[in-house]
Design a protein around this motif. Structure first.
Motif, PDB file in Angstrom:
ATOM      1  N   ILE A   1      79.802  31.508  -8.722  1.00 46.91           N
ATOM      2  CA  ILE A   1      79.687  31.947  -7.333  1.00 46.91           C
ATOM      3  C   ILE A   1      79.967  33.439  -7.286  1.00 46.91           C
ATOM      4  O   ILE A   1      81.102  33.878  -7.466  1.00 46.91           O
ATOM      5  CB  ILE A   1      80.676  31.180  -6.420  1.00 46.91           C
ATOM      6  N   ASP A   2      78.936  34.226  -7.040  1.00 51.28           N
ATOM      7  CA  ASP A   2      79.092  35.675  -7.084  1.00 51.28           C
ATOM      8  C   ASP A   2      78.329  36.308  -5.926  1.00 51.28           C
ATOM      9  O   ASP A   2      77.227  35.860  -5.579  1.00 51.28           O
ATOM     10  CB  ASP A   2      78.565  36.231  -8.413  1.00 51.28           C
ATOM     11  N   GLY A   3      78.930  37.344  -5.315  1.00 51.22           N
ATOM     12  CA  GLY A   3      78.336  38.010  -4.162  1.00 51.22           C
ATOM     13  C   GLY A   3      77.016  38.681  -4.491  1.00 51.22           C
ATOM     14  O   GLY A   3      76.711  38.985  -5.645  1.00 51.22           O
ATOM     15  N   GLY A   4      76.246  38.944  -3.442  1.00 52.86           N
ATOM     16  CA  GLY A   4      74.937  39.555  -3.619  1.00 52.86           C
ATOM     17  C   GLY A   4      75.003  41.063  -3.575  1.00 52.86           C
ATOM     18  O   GLY A   4      76.063  41.676  -3.684  1.00 52.86           O
ATOM     19  N   SER A   5      73.853  41.688  -3.417  1.00 55.23           N
ATOM     20  CA  SER A   5      73.769  43.139  -3.354  1.00 55.23           C
ATOM     21  C   SER A   5      72.801  43.518  -2.246  1.00 55.23           C
ATOM     22  O   SER A   5      72.027  42.697  -1.755  1.00 55.23           O
ATOM     23  CB  SER A   5      73.300  43.714  -4.693  1.00 55.23           C
ATOM     24  N   ALA A   6      72.864  44.771  -1.856  1.00 56.25           N
ATOM     25  CA  ALA A   6      71.972  45.292  -0.833  1.00 56.25           C
ATOM     26  C   ALA A   6      71.653  46.736  -1.181  1.00 56.25           C
ATOM     27  O   ALA A   6      72.426  47.403  -1.877  1.00 56.25           O
ATOM     28  CB  ALA A   6      72.635  45.203   0.550  1.00 56.25           C
ATOM     29  N   PRO A   7      70.536  47.259  -0.683  1.00 53.30           N
ATOM     30  CA  PRO A   7      70.205  48.666  -0.955  1.00 53.30           C
ATOM     31  C   PRO A   7      71.294  49.597  -0.428  1.00 53.30           C
ATOM     32  O   PRO A   7      71.807  49.409   0.678  1.00 53.30           O
ATOM     33  CB  PRO A   7      68.888  48.857  -0.197  1.00 53.30           C
ATOM     34  N   LYS A   8      71.636  50.590  -1.217  1.00 52.44           N
ATOM     35  CA  LYS A   8      72.660  51.544  -0.821  1.00 52.44           C
ATOM     36  C   LYS A   8      72.066  52.594   0.116  1.00 52.44           C
ATOM     37  O   LYS A   8      70.891  52.965  -0.007  1.00 52.44           O
ATOM     38  CB  LYS A   8      73.261  52.226  -2.054  1.00 52.44           C
TER      39      LYS A   8
ATOM     40  N   LEU B   1      75.778  39.957   2.673  1.00 54.31           N
ATOM     41  CA  LEU B   1      76.123  40.646   1.434  1.00 54.31           C
ATOM     42  C   LEU B   1      77.067  39.810   0.566  1.00 54.31           C
ATOM     43  O   LEU B   1      76.872  39.681  -0.641  1.00 54.31           O
ATOM     44  CB  LEU B   1      76.774  41.993   1.755  1.00 54.31           C
ATOM     45  N   GLN B   2      78.119  39.260   1.182  1.00 54.70           N
ATOM     46  CA  GLN B   2      79.173  38.589   0.426  1.00 54.70           C
ATOM     47  C   GLN B   2      79.041  37.068   0.392  1.00 54.70           C
ATOM     48  O   GLN B   2      79.574  36.419  -0.508  1.00 54.70           O
ATOM     49  CB  GLN B   2      80.546  38.943   1.003  1.00 54.70           C
ATOM     50  N   GLY B   3      78.342  36.500   1.360  1.00 57.06           N
ATOM     51  CA  GLY B   3      78.233  35.045   1.431  1.00 57.06           C
ATOM     52  C   GLY B   3      77.304  34.497   0.356  1.00 57.06           C
ATOM     53  O   GLY B   3      76.223  35.023   0.131  1.00 57.06           O
ATOM     54  N   VAL B   4      77.760  33.440  -0.301  1.00 53.40           N
ATOM     55  CA  VAL B   4      76.973  32.800  -1.354  1.00 53.40           C
ATOM     56  C   VAL B   4      76.900  31.302  -1.066  1.00 53.40           C
ATOM     57  O   VAL B   4      77.933  30.652  -0.871  1.00 53.40           O
ATOM     58  CB  VAL B   4      77.607  33.018  -2.747  1.00 53.40           C
ATOM     59  N   GLU B   5      75.677  30.775  -1.030  1.00 50.08           N
ATOM     60  CA  GLU B   5      75.535  29.335  -0.825  1.00 50.08           C
ATOM     61  C   GLU B   5      76.120  28.605  -2.030  1.00 50.08           C
ATOM     62  O   GLU B   5      75.700  28.809  -3.172  1.00 50.08           O
ATOM     63  CB  GLU B   5      74.064  28.975  -0.659  1.00 50.08           C
ATOM     64  N   ALA B   6      77.122  27.779  -1.756  1.00 48.23           N
ATOM     65  CA  ALA B   6      77.837  27.090  -2.822  1.00 48.23           C
ATOM     66  C   ALA B   6      77.393  25.638  -2.918  1.00 48.23           C
ATOM     67  O   ALA B   6      77.103  24.990  -1.909  1.00 48.23           O
ATOM     68  CB  ALA B   6      79.340  27.169  -2.583  1.00 48.23           C
ATOM     69  N   THR B   7      77.336  25.132  -4.142  1.00 46.40           N
ATOM     70  CA  THR B   7      76.836  23.778  -4.391  1.00 46.40           C
ATOM     71  C   THR B   7      77.867  22.719  -4.020  1.00 46.40           C
ATOM     72  O   THR B   7      77.582  21.780  -3.294  1.00 46.40           O
ATOM     73  CB  THR B   7      76.451  23.625  -5.876  1.00 46.40           C
TER      74      THR B   7
END
Length: 435
Positions: free
Chosen positions: A28-35, A277-283
């Protein structure tokens, strides 16, 4: 049985572990977005095309006495000095002179900021150009009574802000342990509030009944039904700031979004951007969570590093096991946090917290309660072991040693061959989301 190697940061190094793939539910790891590459232009674009508000230039006029509220030195991650010049530029462009602009540092109950720190917050140029004041939560004549919230919080707000013609909030938005999210209304409550206001609001993070501990409805990412956050909004509405500008940063500390507009609507849109950005769909929740705050500087001390604990708890089953990788070269800093682990039982600790609520005390209480509900193993330096034991956690020198302790606990639970693991490499910047 196939094994896979997983790596996590601790301090300035990496620890690795090989686990059977069939037992690992998810990384479970956060995503990224354009800076954002041009902060000035992004800020001007935001204040000219705001959310839920007229553009800033249409709200202010020549002769207005304007208070700009900024975060204190503990929140420099929001990089106020990089976007504040564009806000002042827009005010100047619309007839507001520097002499009619002043800055209040929203200290809440924190100490004052010295001139060097104020320069770091505002930048050299604006520090020289504008009047800058620290909020005083304790001064008898420093705050004005404006009324009482529906939850009984007496609203005392900084007199300078109340007497200003217009108030502009600035700050940064990220998740918050019991207010759901930081930023927005927190510039006013606790930022500009009197100590009586702050204490009454923050006690809403505990249950009404002594011995009930932490109010489970006041938690990370929750806004609706979170009485701490809702009360903060009521306090802010008494002041009713005319505008807000908040930054959103990625895990590297770079700008990815600037929101501006109505003090609630723009902030709320910002919280949604944080979750994107920070939310991750968890199983699924797991029996074991292995998590890192992301390494240095996020784990320079326990007070900072434990921001990874609440997200880990969200990804863990009841009676689960959390292996936290935290280097903590300054584990005893700040003393106001670590001194809170002087109690031998949760009830005594809770009573003392209710009698003198502080954020460090609450965070320590949260950690202590978590160690009672779960098995928490902390991988850290051997010289930290005695300190770790005082917090209710089990110390380990390596991830391998911690995994051996976890396996023994799984054996006792009858899960030696039937367990699941979630791995969270950047727990401070990751929020598990379950459908």
């Amino acid at each position: 049985m196939a094994f896979k190697k997983y790596e996590l940061n601790i301090g300035k190094r990496v620890e690795s572990i090989e686990l059977p793939e069939e037992h690992v539910t998810q990384v479970i790891d956060g995503g990224s977005a354009p800076k954002i590459t041009d902060v000035r232009q992004a800020t001007l674009a935001a204040v000219r095309d705001p959310i839920g508000s007229k553009p800033l230039g249409e709200i202010v006029k020549t002769g207005d006495r304007i208070a700009i509220i900024v975060s204190d030195i503990t929140r420099t991650w929001s990089r106020t000095k990089d976007y504040l010049p564009a806000i002042v530029e827009e005010l100047n462009n619309n007839g507001v002179a520097d002499s009619d602009i002043f800055v209040i540092v929203a200290t809440g109950t924190h100490r004052d900021n010295n001139d060097e720190e104020k320069r770091l917050i505002l930048g050299d140029t604006l520090f020289e150009r504008l009047q800058v004041f620290d909020h005083d939560a304790y001064g008898e004549d420093a705050n004005v009574f404006l009324g009482t919230t529906s939850r009984g919080t007496p609203v005392y707000i900084d007199k300078r802000a109340v007497e200003a013609d217009k108030v502009i909030l600035t700050g940064g938005i990220t998740t918050h342990l019991f207010a759901g999210f930081g930023g927005g209304r927190k510039s006013v409550m606790p930022g500009l509030a009197g100590v009586e206001t702050i204490n009454h609001n923050h006690l809403l993070a505990l249950t009404d009944a002594v011995g009930g501990g932490i109010n489970q409805e006041t938690c990370l990412t929750k806004i609706e039904g979170n009485r701490v956050s809702e009360d903060m909004c009521e306090v802010c509405a008494f002041l009713n700031p005319c505008f807000l500008v908040n930054s959103i940063m990625d895990a590297e500390g770079d700008f990815v979004r600037i929101v501006a507009g109505h003090w609630y609507d723009a902030w709320y849109a910002g919280t949604e951007a944080v979750m994107e950005l920070q939310g991750v769909e968890a199983t699924a929740k797991a029996d074991v969570v292995i998590g890192s705050s992301g390494g240095y500087p996020m784990d320079i001390n326990l007070y900072q590093g434990m921001k990874a604990y609440a997200p880990a708890q969200m990804a863990m089953k009841a009676n689960g096991i959390f292996i936290a990788l935290l280097d903590c070269p300054d584990i005893y800093e700040p003393p106001s946090f670590f001194d809170c682990f002087r109690f031998n039982d949760a009830l005594t600790m809770e009573k003392e917290l209710r009698a003198g609520f502080t954020i460090p005390f609450y965070i320590a209480f949260y950690m202590y309660c978590m160690s009672l509900q779960f098995t928490v193993i902390m991988v850290t330096r051997p010289e930290n072991f005695d300190a770790v034991r005082k917090t209710g956690q089990i110390p380990a020198a390596t991830l391998g040693e911690a995994w051996a302790l976890a396996q023994e606990k799984l054996r006792i639970q009858g899960k030696e061959a039937d367990y699941t693991v979630n791995i969270m490499p950047h727990g401070v910047n990751t929020v598990p989301m379950f459908k």
